[in-house]
Design a protein around this motif. Sequence first.
Motif, PDB file in Angstrom:
ATOM      1  N   LEU A   1       0.844  -1.194   0.000  1.00 15.39           N
ATOM      2  CA  LEU A   1       0.000   0.000   0.000  1.00 15.39           C
ATOM      3  C   LEU A   1       0.876   1.239   0.000  1.00 15.39           C
ATOM      4  CD1 LEU A   1      -2.884   1.141   0.243  1.00 15.39           C
ATOM      5  CD2 LEU A   1      -2.601   1.092   2.721  1.00 15.39           C
TER       6      LEU A   1
ATOM      7  N   GLY B   1     -13.917   7.431   0.566  1.00 15.02           N
ATOM      8  CA  GLY B   1     -12.862   6.722  -0.154  1.00 15.02           C
ATOM      9  C   GLY B   1     -12.743   7.148  -1.603  1.00 15.02           C
TER      10      GLY B   1
ATOM     11  N   THR C   1      -7.548   5.920   0.244  1.00 15.58           N
ATOM     12  CA  THR C   1      -7.660   4.751   1.120  1.00 15.58           C
ATOM     13  C   THR C   1      -7.627   5.110   2.597  1.00 15.58           C
ATOM     14  OG1 THR C   1      -6.620   3.391  -0.576  1.00 15.58           O
ATOM     15  CG2 THR C   1      -6.611   2.526   1.668  1.00 15.58           C
TER      16      THR C   1
ATOM     17  N   LEU D   1     -10.386   4.193   5.426  1.00 12.49           N
ATOM     18  CA  LEU D   1     -10.161   3.318   6.572  1.00 12.49           C
ATOM     19  C   LEU D   1     -10.541   4.009   7.869  1.00 12.49           C
ATOM     20  CD1 LEU D   1      -6.723   1.698   5.620  1.00 12.49           C
ATOM     21  CD2 LEU D   1      -8.993   0.668   5.490  1.00 12.49           C
TER      22      LEU D   1
ATOM     23  N   VAL E   1     -13.796  -1.508   5.500  1.00 11.22           N
ATOM     24  CA  VAL E   1     -12.423  -1.382   5.030  1.00 11.22           C
ATOM     25  C   VAL E   1     -12.304  -1.826   3.571  1.00 11.22           C
ATOM     26  CG1 VAL E   1     -10.082  -2.288   5.314  1.00 11.22           C
ATOM     27  CG2 VAL E   1     -11.407  -1.602   7.313  1.00 11.22           C
ATOM     28  N   ALA E   2     -12.957  -2.964   3.247  1.00  8.59           N
ATOM     29  CA  ALA E   2     -12.880  -3.462   1.871  1.00  8.59           C
ATOM     30  C   ALA E   2     -13.537  -2.493   0.896  1.00  8.59           C
ATOM     31  CB  ALA E   2     -13.532  -4.834   1.786  1.00  8.59           C
TER      32      ALA E   2
ATOM     33  N   GLY F   1     -14.096   0.720   1.303  1.00  5.27           N
ATOM     34  CA  GLY F   1     -13.298   1.938   1.226  1.00  5.27           C
ATOM     35  C   GLY F   1     -12.067   1.768   0.358  1.00  5.27           C
ATOM     36  N   ARG F   2     -11.408   0.590   0.498  1.00  2.00           N
ATOM     37  CA  ARG F   2     -10.228   0.325  -0.329  1.00  2.00           C
ATOM     38  C   ARG F   2     -10.604   0.244  -1.813  1.00  2.00           C
ATOM     39  NH1 ARG F   2      -5.192   1.136  -1.646  1.00  2.00           N
ATOM     40  NH2 ARG F   2      -4.107  -0.691  -2.486  1.00  2.00           N
ATOM     41  N   LEU F   3     -11.702  -0.472  -2.120  1.00  3.53           N
ATOM     42  CA  LEU F   3     -12.125  -0.583  -3.516  1.00  3.53           C
ATOM     43  C   LEU F   3     -12.517   0.767  -4.100  1.00  3.53           C
ATOM     44  CD1 LEU F   3     -14.207  -3.889  -3.387  1.00  3.53           C
ATOM     45  CD2 LEU F   3     -11.933  -3.557  -4.367  1.00  3.53           C
TER      46      LEU F   3
ATOM     47  N   SER G   1     -11.436   3.616  -3.123  1.00  2.36           N
ATOM     48  CA  SER G   1     -10.215   4.398  -3.302  1.00  2.36           C
ATOM     49  C   SER G   1      -9.450   3.963  -4.545  1.00  2.36           C
ATOM     50  CB  SER G   1      -9.331   4.261  -2.072  1.00  2.36           C
ATOM     51  OG  SER G   1      -8.072   4.868  -2.277  1.00  2.36           O
ATOM     52  N   LEU G   2      -9.348   2.625  -4.761  1.00  2.00           N
ATOM     53  CA  LEU G   2      -8.649   2.140  -5.947  1.00  2.00           C
ATOM     54  C   LEU G   2      -9.355   2.568  -7.225  1.00  2.00           C
ATOM     55  CD1 LEU G   2      -7.644  -1.492  -4.885  1.00  2.00           C
ATOM     56  CD2 LEU G   2      -6.137   0.474  -5.224  1.00  2.00           C
TER      57      LEU G   2
ATOM     58  N   SER H   1      -8.601   6.215  -7.714  1.00  3.38           N
ATOM     59  CA  SER H   1      -7.208   6.468  -8.107  1.00  3.38           C
ATOM     60  C   SER H   1      -6.942   6.006  -9.538  1.00  3.38           C
ATOM     61  CB  SER H   1      -6.265   5.765  -7.134  1.00  3.38           C
ATOM     62  OG  SER H   1      -6.453   4.356  -7.193  1.00  3.38           O
TER      63      SER H   1
END
Length: 564
Positions: free
Chosen positions: A8, A62, A67, A71, A111-112, A114-116, A118-119, A122
């Motif tokens: 990360l 996100g 990310t 989180l 968390v998952a 938010g990460r997705l 964010s990805l 980005s």
Amino acid sequence: MTPAKLALRIPTRLDRRRVAEAGLVAIAALAVGVLAIAILEGPQIGILDASPVFLIAVVAVGARYGTLPALATGIGAFVLYDLLFINPRLNLAVSDPREWLDLVLLLVVAVAVGRLASLGASRAEQAGRLAREAQALFAVSRLLSTTSLAGAAPAIVERLARDASMDRVWIGQTAGTRERTLADTDAGAPSPGAVTVSTLVRTPDDEPARWVRSHVPSGERPAGPDSRTTASVALYRVRMEADGTVRGSLWAVRARAAGEPTREETRLLALAADQIGQAMRGEQLAAEATEAEVARRGEAVKSALLDSVSHDLRTPLASIRAATGSLIDPAVTWTAERRRAAALGIDAEAERLDRLVTSVLDLSRIEGGSLHPELEVFDLATIVEPVVERVRSASDARPVEVAIPDDLPLVRVDAVLLDQVVSNLLENAVRYAPAPAPIRVVARSIEPDGVELVVEDGGPGVPSETRARLFEKFYRVGRRDEGSRRGLGIGLSVVLGMVEAMHGSVRAETADLGGLAVRVVLPAAPAPPLEAQPGSDPGDRSGARVGNRADPPAEPTTADRSSG
């Protein structure tokens, strides 16, 4: 792919303003989520578990801020739901183990998600940056392909400054031991004389290039009156290379607070520098090719001139020396008739030699741009007819038909140049159309304001494939019977240069008589007003103040006109 690339990416320095903005947005989103969950789990609606509402807040944060804020929002949602909606409330303790499972699932999903989010954000942002990079590179390539580097450079530096987020960009082209500025977004401003610069170092394979801060030797610093080092400004340099040779540098300036260029900005500067370097190499190759072609043509002209001069000038000189040698030889008995014939031969060869030298001088004046015609209004017949008579007398009364209408418009020409033009055309016809082939000179008016003069012959003519080269220097149409009197091959070149100097045009085509016809188009001029005289005929042009048939001008020669 290495583990470092899978890890990360956590920024080491965040913009404080953006962090504060992300925190406020996350708090607001969580507050709205708490309110929505309270309504959904209230007695009116009665939903047992409305915690997924917090996922909306996590996704929003996100997608907008990345990310880490996502989180943090997910953890905040976990804590708030535990405190406000899990018994016992306002306490982190959980009485029912099943509710622990709900909290853990909320945290993991938050968390998952938010990460997705964010990805996705980005990658969308990266795709936008790549699209902008491709557009910028395409614009640079298009500019370099449609115009010269000097013409494209100002637009290129403006584009790079905008797309690479630079305060200033300029192109330095190597000139000797230093660089000269080819284009600058802030032309006229002093160049930063920083003693340190961040130079882009290329790496092999697919590894990204990196900026290396180093000391700049005095000979490589950008030229400029300002030699002070500015602490708040960073100077960047990308070397422009082609075929292993440094052609110059692409320089850029930006505030140190903005940080180093991003990977996309670095790649844009590097690829633009490569294209500019290749353009410099292309222009160098083009210049070398042009110089080689000029040198080749110059050598060809020199060879042709030497060949022509060595033959065509030596021939009359040899004849003159032979005749004069015989005249001064006491052992040779000369009668008056033979002495006169020898003198006439010497005079004829000297005249031919004079014509050859005059043609060479005329050609040099035309190519040197020193031929400045003095245009005046003339009756075409007053210039053409004396030339025809002169050619007739020099070619044993060779018949030449002349057809010039009485009502032909006047022409605006230089009498000396036009005399030389007609002389060259008639002499060319006499040389290449031997008797009894007819020769004809015809003039006619053409619309809208021109007069066409045609000199044609009934000789063998010129093949169509070589006709386009008739007006080239030193080009001669070979003949089997031409003997030693070949000519320099510049007569028609001189005709073309003189006619164009008088704003006319020349072309060659097949004559109605079967041989070659050279058509000269001259600018017509309105007839000047005639001075009324007692008993004069209004239709008579003999009283005009221009050259006319009743009062022909003295035979002009090219030597009478200075080179201007």
